[in-house]
Write a protein that holds these residues in place. Structure first.
Motif, PDB file in Angstrom:
ATOM      1  N   THR A 289       0.862  -1.136  -0.097  1.00  0.00           N
ATOM      2  CA  THR A 289       0.136   0.087  -0.028  1.00  0.00           C
ATOM      3  C   THR A 289       0.652   1.234  -0.108  1.00  0.00           C
ATOM      4  O   THR A 289       0.199   2.253  -0.344  1.00  0.00           O
ATOM      5  N   ARG A 301      -6.888  -3.506  15.857  1.00  0.00           N
ATOM      6  CA  ARG A 301      -7.757  -4.219  14.971  1.00  0.00           C
ATOM      7  C   ARG A 301      -8.072  -5.725  15.670  1.00  0.00           C
ATOM      8  O   ARG A 301      -9.285  -5.824  15.465  1.00  0.00           O
ATOM      9  N   THR A 352     -16.601   0.060  13.756  1.00  0.00           N
ATOM     10  CA  THR A 352     -17.162   0.467  12.633  1.00  0.00           C
ATOM     11  C   THR A 352     -16.056   0.847  11.555  1.00  0.00           C
ATOM     12  O   THR A 352     -16.342   1.137  10.190  1.00  0.00           O
ATOM     13  N   MET A 353     -14.826   0.824  11.987  1.00  0.00           N
ATOM     14  CA  MET A 353     -13.539   1.285  11.255  1.00  0.00           C
ATOM     15  C   MET A 353     -12.690   0.328  10.556  1.00  0.00           C
ATOM     16  O   MET A 353     -12.720  -0.831  11.113  1.00  0.00           O
ATOM     17  N   SER A 354     -12.460   0.546   9.346  1.00  0.00           N
ATOM     18  CA  SER A 354     -11.394  -0.097   8.899  1.00  0.00           C
ATOM     19  C   SER A 354      -9.988  -0.119   9.454  1.00  0.00           C
ATOM     20  O   SER A 354      -9.688   0.785  10.186  1.00  0.00           O
ATOM     21  N   THR A 355      -9.153  -0.991   9.107  1.00  0.00           N
ATOM     22  CA  THR A 355      -7.768  -0.814   9.784  1.00  0.00           C
ATOM     23  C   THR A 355      -7.267   0.329   9.513  1.00  0.00           C
ATOM     24  O   THR A 355      -6.620   0.937  10.362  1.00  0.00           O
ATOM     25  N   ARG A 356      -7.238   0.936   8.361  1.00  0.00           N
ATOM     26  CA  ARG A 356      -6.705   2.144   7.979  1.00  0.00           C
ATOM     27  C   ARG A 356      -7.361   3.319   8.868  1.00  0.00           C
ATOM     28  O   ARG A 356      -6.662   4.129   9.504  1.00  0.00           O
ATOM     29  N   GLN A 357      -8.572   3.361   9.072  1.00  0.00           N
ATOM     30  CA  GLN A 357      -9.307   4.375   9.965  1.00  0.00           C
ATOM     31  C   GLN A 357      -8.789   4.223  11.292  1.00  0.00           C
ATOM     32  O   GLN A 357      -8.667   4.950  12.169  1.00  0.00           O
ATOM     33  N   LEU A 468     -13.593 -11.740   8.693  1.00  0.00           N
ATOM     34  CA  LEU A 468     -13.987 -10.579   8.164  1.00  0.00           C
ATOM     35  C   LEU A 468     -15.184 -10.368   7.325  1.00  0.00           C
ATOM     36  O   LEU A 468     -15.422 -11.757   6.514  1.00  0.00           O
TER      37      LEU A 468
END
Length: 468
Positions: A289, A301, A352-357, A468
């Protein structure tokens, strides 16, 4: 007509605050919602806007003084009736009608819909009056705001008139001190930072000035033998006890931890985990990424995923109704050591968050941690706490649960250790996870299930894909 501005209800059950700095002085003309004082509560440092406009008649309290909700902070008189303390006519256009409304910022007062005016800087905070404009010491007149910032030469002349035996502190001096950390550091060492001659712009007292003075106070002194006729001087007692008041944040932390120990029958479990694959996954994410993901963010996470598998650990106990309140949202608290002490800012809605968020939210908290400048809302509502005490250089801890939560997970140091892999000895990166849980909420099987789930994700991050 004179009106009193009382310390409002700061919310979250806070009933007291410490005055950090006044942003106005007697004689200043202010408008509605202009910030007039900076106070520090147990949660955060905030600027309080005045609900009235007019001329400041008097201030109540000195920096460092603790005041309680309902006490008078300052009084304001109508601009038209105020004496001409500044030597210039009062501009009637700045007078604001008492009937003008104000929206809610804190309970009891707030802002209007119009744009907040630029803050009028008080002389006592960012500068000192010119020598020619300063009132004579015997005169009990209020301080006068300077018409312009004085030149360094004028500052030197105004601050070096009288000094005490230390050669640094002058009780008559009032140098500007902006940083509450600098002010607190001086206060904890027995002197007022504003009495120092600051080395910053306009004689601003910097942290280095306070630290230099502290070193001067603690440095060994040369003892000169007194003449025979003089009485001997008793040496300072280096073993004397020191009393440190439990106030502000330390008071809140003490109360919460005491409540936790008193009410929660906690149990502790721990597990050594091979984290070698976690570091490899972090490097693969960077390569794929171009973005960096910290190890703590990745473990956060895993924790959120584990709480969805074992939701009873995302709970609190309602002692009044004798019920376990299982929370639907995961609000992940991150224990942080700040200059103000231990604080636990919260990532709300972590489920509710992604790993990035989640990584970005954690980075925001880390950026605010050094000085502890968290908003009150960021310090409430947590449902589970993650504590990376490995950054303190320790492997594990029987931590105290952040009441009223039901559990806390600790991450120890990540260091290379001998480890058996496929029946052979190898060098691996190992971390110790330690978990403390409320035994009223669950038994050891549930807690162990959660801990081993997080451990499996650390040992094999790809396994999380199945959930997931």
């Amino acid at each position: 007509m004179s009106r009193e501005f009382l310390l409002p209800d700061l919310g979250e059950g806070l009933t007291e605050a410490e005055i950090v700095a006044w942003l106005v002085a007697p004689g200043d003309t202010i408008v509605i919602d202009q910030a007039v004082v900076e106070v520090e509560s147990a949660k955060s440092i905030v600027e309080l806007p005045s609900p009235y406009g007019g001329v400041v008649a008097s201030l109540f309290g000195e920096p460092g003084q603790v005041i309680h909700a309902g006490q008078v902070l300052l009084t304001v008189t109508d601009a038209g009736a105020a004496p001409d303390v500044l030597g210039v006519p009062v501009d009637a256009a700045t007078a604001v009608s008492q009937s003008e409304g104000s929206g809610a910022v804190l309970v009891g007062y707030g802002t209007t819909e119009s744009t907040r005016p630029a803050r009028k800087v008080a002389a006592g905070r960012f500068g000192t009056p010119r020598a020619a404009d300063a009132p004579a010491p015997p005169a009990p007149t209020p301080p006068v705001a300077p018409a312009r910032a004085e030149r360094p030469a004028e500052v030197a002349a105004s601050v070096s008139t009288t000094i005490d035996s230390s050669g640094t502190v002058d009780p008559a001096r009032r140098s500007p001190v902006v940083s509450p950390i600098v002010r607190r550091l001086a206060r904890e060492n027995g002197f007022d930072a504003s009495m120092l001659a600051g080395s910053g712009p306009n004689a601003l007292v910097l942290r280095s000035d306070v630290e230099d003075h502290i070193r001067a106070l603690t440095a060994p002194t040369v003892v000169v033998a007194p003449p025979p006729s003089a009485a001997p001087t008793a040496p300072d007692d280096a073993s004397a006890d020191i009393r440190i008041p439990i106030t502000g944040l330390r008071k809140v932390v003490s109360q919460r931890l005491t409540t936790s120990r008193r009410e929660i029958p906690e149990a502790t479990i721990w597990l050594d985990v091979d984290a070698t694959a976690l570091f490899a996954a972090r490097d693969q994410l960077l390569k794929a990424t171009g973005e960096r993901f910290s190890v703590t963010a990745l473990i956060a996470r895993f924790v959120v995923a584990g709480l969805r598998e074992f939701p009873v650990l995302n709970s609190s106990v309602d002692t009044a109704s004798k019920e376990i309140l299982q929370h639907g949202a995961v609000n992940l608290g991150i224990a942080a050591q700040t200059s103000r002490g231990l604080m636990v800012p919260v990532i709300h809605g972590a489920h509710t968050m992604s790993t990035r968020q989640l990584r970005d939210s954690l980075a925001t908290l880390v950026a605010q941690s050094p000085d502890g400048t968290f908003s009150p809302s960021a310090l409430t509502g947590g449902t589970f706490t993650l504590n990376n005490f490995g950054s303190l250089g320790v492997d594990g801890s029987a931590a105290i649960i952040n009441h009223p939560e039901a559990a806390i997970l600790g991450i120890g140091r990540m260091i290379e250790r001998p480890w058996v892999v496929d029946h052979e000895l190898a060098v691996r990166t190992v971390v110790e996870l330690s978990m403390v849980f409320d035994h009223r909420v669950c038994d050891g099987g549930t807690a162990a299930g959660f801990l081993t789930y997080v451990a499996r994700c650390i040992e094999n991050p790809v396994s999380l894909l199945a959930d997931l």
